[in-house]
Motif scaffolding. Structure first.
Motif, PDB file in Angstrom:
ATOM      1  N   ILE A  72     -19.561 -13.363 -54.517  1.00  0.00           N
ATOM      2  CA  ILE A  72     -20.171 -12.045 -54.668  1.00  0.00           C
ATOM      3  C   ILE A  72     -21.250 -12.088 -55.746  1.00  0.00           C
ATOM      4  N   ARG A  73     -22.387 -11.467 -55.454  1.00  0.00           N
ATOM      5  CA  ARG A  73     -23.424 -11.248 -56.464  1.00  0.00           C
ATOM      6  C   ARG A  73     -23.431  -9.750 -56.704  1.00  0.00           C
ATOM      7  N   ILE A  74     -23.130  -9.342 -57.894  1.00  0.00           N
ATOM      8  CA  ILE A  74     -22.961  -7.923 -58.199  1.00  0.00           C
ATOM      9  C   ILE A  74     -24.065  -7.449 -59.130  1.00  0.00           C
ATOM     10  N   MET A  75     -24.523  -6.229 -58.874  1.00  0.00           N
ATOM     11  CA  MET A  75     -25.472  -5.587 -59.757  1.00  0.00           C
ATOM     12  C   MET A  75     -24.828  -4.282 -60.220  1.00  0.00           C
ATOM     13  N   ALA A  76     -24.717  -4.104 -61.506  1.00  0.00           N
ATOM     14  CA  ALA A  76     -24.115  -2.882 -62.036  1.00  0.00           C
ATOM     15  C   ALA A  76     -25.133  -1.758 -62.003  1.00  0.00           C
ATOM     16  N   VAL A  77     -24.743  -0.625 -61.407  1.00  0.00           N
ATOM     17  CA  VAL A  77     -25.602   0.557 -61.357  1.00  0.00           C
ATOM     18  C   VAL A  77     -24.754   1.718 -61.863  1.00  0.00           C
ATOM     19  N   GLY A  78     -24.883   2.022 -63.147  1.00  0.00           N
ATOM     20  CA  GLY A  78     -24.050   3.070 -63.727  1.00  0.00           C
ATOM     21  C   GLY A  78     -22.592   2.668 -63.593  1.00  0.00           C
ATOM     22  N   LYS A  79     -21.782   3.560 -63.009  1.00  0.00           N
ATOM     23  CA  LYS A  79     -20.364   3.271 -62.817  1.00  0.00           C
ATOM     24  C   LYS A  79     -20.111   2.556 -61.501  1.00  0.00           C
ATOM     25  N   ASN A  80     -21.114   2.550 -60.613  1.00  0.00           N
ATOM     26  CA  ASN A  80     -20.954   1.912 -59.307  1.00  0.00           C
ATOM     27  C   ASN A  80     -21.365   0.446 -59.362  1.00  0.00           C
ATOM     28  N   MET A  81     -20.581  -0.384 -58.737  1.00  0.00           N
ATOM     29  CA  MET A  81     -20.917  -1.795 -58.631  1.00  0.00           C
ATOM     30  C   MET A  81     -21.516  -2.022 -57.253  1.00  0.00           C
ATOM     31  N   ARG A  82     -22.775  -2.435 -57.194  1.00  0.00           N
ATOM     32  CA  ARG A  82     -23.461  -2.698 -55.934  1.00  0.00           C
ATOM     33  C   ARG A  82     -23.950  -4.130 -55.940  1.00  0.00           C
ATOM     34  N   GLY A  83     -24.113  -4.681 -54.748  1.00  0.00           N
ATOM     35  CA  GLY A  83     -24.653  -6.021 -54.665  1.00  0.00           C
ATOM     36  C   GLY A  83     -24.540  -6.570 -53.265  1.00  0.00           C
ATOM     37  N   THR A  84     -24.653  -7.879 -53.173  1.00  0.00           N
ATOM     38  CA  THR A  84     -24.502  -8.536 -51.881  1.00  0.00           C
ATOM     39  C   THR A  84     -23.275  -9.428 -51.954  1.00  0.00           C
ATOM     40  N   MET A  85     -22.697  -9.636 -50.794  1.00  0.00           N
ATOM     41  CA  MET A  85     -21.460 -10.386 -50.761  1.00  0.00           C
ATOM     42  C   MET A  85     -21.482 -11.318 -49.565  1.00  0.00           C
ATOM     43  N   LYS A  86     -20.980 -12.503 -49.777  1.00  0.00           N
ATOM     44  CA  LYS A  86     -20.711 -13.417 -48.668  1.00  0.00           C
ATOM     45  C   LYS A  86     -19.251 -13.792 -48.822  1.00  0.00           C
ATOM     46  N   ALA A  87     -18.479 -13.430 -47.797  1.00  0.00           N
ATOM     47  CA  ALA A  87     -17.040 -13.650 -47.883  1.00  0.00           C
ATOM     48  C   ALA A  87     -16.550 -14.395 -46.658  1.00  0.00           C
ATOM     49  N   VAL A  88     -15.668 -15.343 -46.883  1.00  0.00           N
ATOM     50  CA  VAL A  88     -14.970 -16.033 -45.805  1.00  0.00           C
ATOM     51  C   VAL A  88     -13.493 -15.731 -46.028  1.00  0.00           C
ATOM     52  N   PHE A  89     -12.907 -15.053 -45.070  1.00  0.00           N
ATOM     53  CA  PHE A  89     -11.527 -14.618 -45.204  1.00  0.00           C
ATOM     54  C   PHE A  89     -10.562 -15.700 -44.706  1.00  0.00           C
ATOM     55  N   GLU A  90      -9.323 -15.604 -45.117  1.00  0.00           N
ATOM     56  CA  GLU A  90      -8.323 -16.604 -44.759  1.00  0.00           C
ATOM     57  C   GLU A  90      -8.178 -16.783 -43.251  1.00  0.00           C
ATOM     58  N   ASN A  91      -8.404 -15.702 -42.482  1.00  0.00           N
ATOM     59  CA  ASN A  91      -8.267 -15.785 -41.015  1.00  0.00           C
ATOM     60  C   ASN A  91      -9.509 -16.364 -40.343  1.00  0.00           C
ATOM     61  N   GLY A  92     -10.550 -16.707 -41.129  1.00  0.00           N
ATOM     62  CA  GLY A  92     -11.767 -17.296 -40.574  1.00  0.00           C
ATOM     63  C   GLY A  92     -12.905 -16.314 -40.377  1.00  0.00           C
ATOM     64  N   ASP A  93     -12.653 -15.006 -40.530  1.00  0.00           N
ATOM     65  CA  ASP A  93     -13.723 -14.008 -40.444  1.00  0.00           C
ATOM     66  C   ASP A  93     -14.704 -14.233 -41.594  1.00  0.00           C
ATOM     67  N   GLU A  94     -15.995 -13.905 -41.345  1.00  0.00           N
ATOM     68  CA  GLU A  94     -17.019 -14.047 -42.379  1.00  0.00           C
ATOM     69  C   GLU A  94     -17.846 -12.772 -42.455  1.00  0.00           C
ATOM     70  N   TYR A  95     -18.119 -12.305 -43.665  1.00  0.00           N
ATOM     71  CA  TYR A  95     -18.978 -11.134 -43.880  1.00  0.00           C
ATOM     72  C   TYR A  95     -20.102 -11.520 -44.821  1.00  0.00           C
ATOM     73  N   GLU A  96     -21.312 -11.066 -44.468  1.00  0.00           N
ATOM     74  CA  GLU A  96     -22.439 -11.239 -45.370  1.00  0.00           C
ATOM     75  C   GLU A  96     -23.247  -9.958 -45.348  1.00  0.00           C
ATOM     76  N   GLY A  97     -23.431  -9.374 -46.530  1.00  0.00           N
ATOM     77  CA  GLY A  97     -24.193  -8.140 -46.599  1.00  0.00           C
ATOM     78  C   GLY A  97     -23.975  -7.406 -47.904  1.00  0.00           C
ATOM     79  N   GLU A  98     -24.300  -6.127 -47.857  1.00  0.00           N
ATOM     80  CA  GLU A  98     -24.213  -5.310 -49.057  1.00  0.00           C
ATOM     81  C   GLU A  98     -22.782  -4.841 -49.292  1.00  0.00           C
ATOM     82  N   MET A  99     -22.507  -4.547 -50.569  1.00  0.00           N
ATOM     83  CA  MET A  99     -21.196  -4.047 -50.930  1.00  0.00           C
ATOM     84  C   MET A  99     -21.330  -3.018 -52.046  1.00  0.00           C
ATOM     85  N   LYS A 100     -20.287  -2.227 -52.166  1.00  0.00           N
ATOM     86  CA  LYS A 100     -20.213  -1.236 -53.238  1.00  0.00           C
ATOM     87  C   LYS A 100     -18.758  -1.199 -53.687  1.00  0.00           C
TER      88      LYS A 100
END
Length: 182
Positions: free
Chosen positions: A16-44
């Motif tokens: 995860i690459r996180i950018m702090a914006v006030g109290k909200n944490m925003r950024g981009t994420m690349k995740a590979v889950f234990e079941n093999g699913d993969e997510y790449e995109g924005e997060m909050k």
């Protein structure tokens, strides 16, 4: 005030690459889950949010908008079997209008959908060569349309339909060579 604090976490499942914006944490994420699913995109706040792509281990892919870790807004879902839905999502489910291409064992539908069912204008093409183009409602032929139908005896009909029945002008071509239009 936006303060960028690059944070990279990598515990074999999430980067995860996180950018702090006030109290909200925003950024981009690349995740590979234990079941093999993969997510790449924005997060909050650690959840999928705004735009991103989820590649499921079973071959399905969703690209579009997210809210609170669920598909929400505009997006396209492609099934591994070739079916595709493009349209609105709400709380993780197809919602409202969209366009779908669905492959069935006996044919293929392409057209408007509502809540996951053919609804509005669309075309169904059967493996037999029969084709219906026209109105649909809740997954069933509805209203006016046109049909091209080949009977088992070789005769062919092409014409107008209403609520699934021949209605109005059409042409019947007989195997004998005779043609009737009316």
């Amino acid at each position: 005030m936006t303060e960028e604090k690059p944070v990279l976490r990598n515990n074999n499942s999430v980067a995860i690459r996180i950018m702090a914006v006030g109290k909200n944490m925003r950024g981009t994420m690349k995740a590979v889950f234990e079941n093999g699913d993969e997510y790449e995109g924005e997060m909050k706040n650690g959840k999928r949010d705004r735009k991103g792509t989820m590649k499921y281990a079973d071959g399905h892919v969703y690209t579009g908008e997210w809210k609170d870790d669920e598909k929400h807004g505009e997006g396209t879902y492609k099934w591994a079997n070739g079916n595709v839905y493009t349209g609105r999502w709400k709380k993780g489910k197809m919602h409202g209008e969209g366009t779908m291409k669905i492959k069935y064992k006996n044919g293929e539908y392409e057209g408007k959908t509502k809540d996951g069912l053919p609804d509005g204008n669309g075309t169904m093409k059967w493996v037999s060569g029969n084709v219906y183009t026209g109105g649909w409602k809740k997954g069933k032929r509805h209203g006016e349309g046109t049909v091209k139908f080949k009977f088992e005896n070789g005769n062919e009909y092409e014409g107008k339909t209403k609520d699934g029945m021949r209605d109005g002008n059409g042409t019947m071509k007989y195997v004998s060579g005779s043609v009737y239009t009316g």
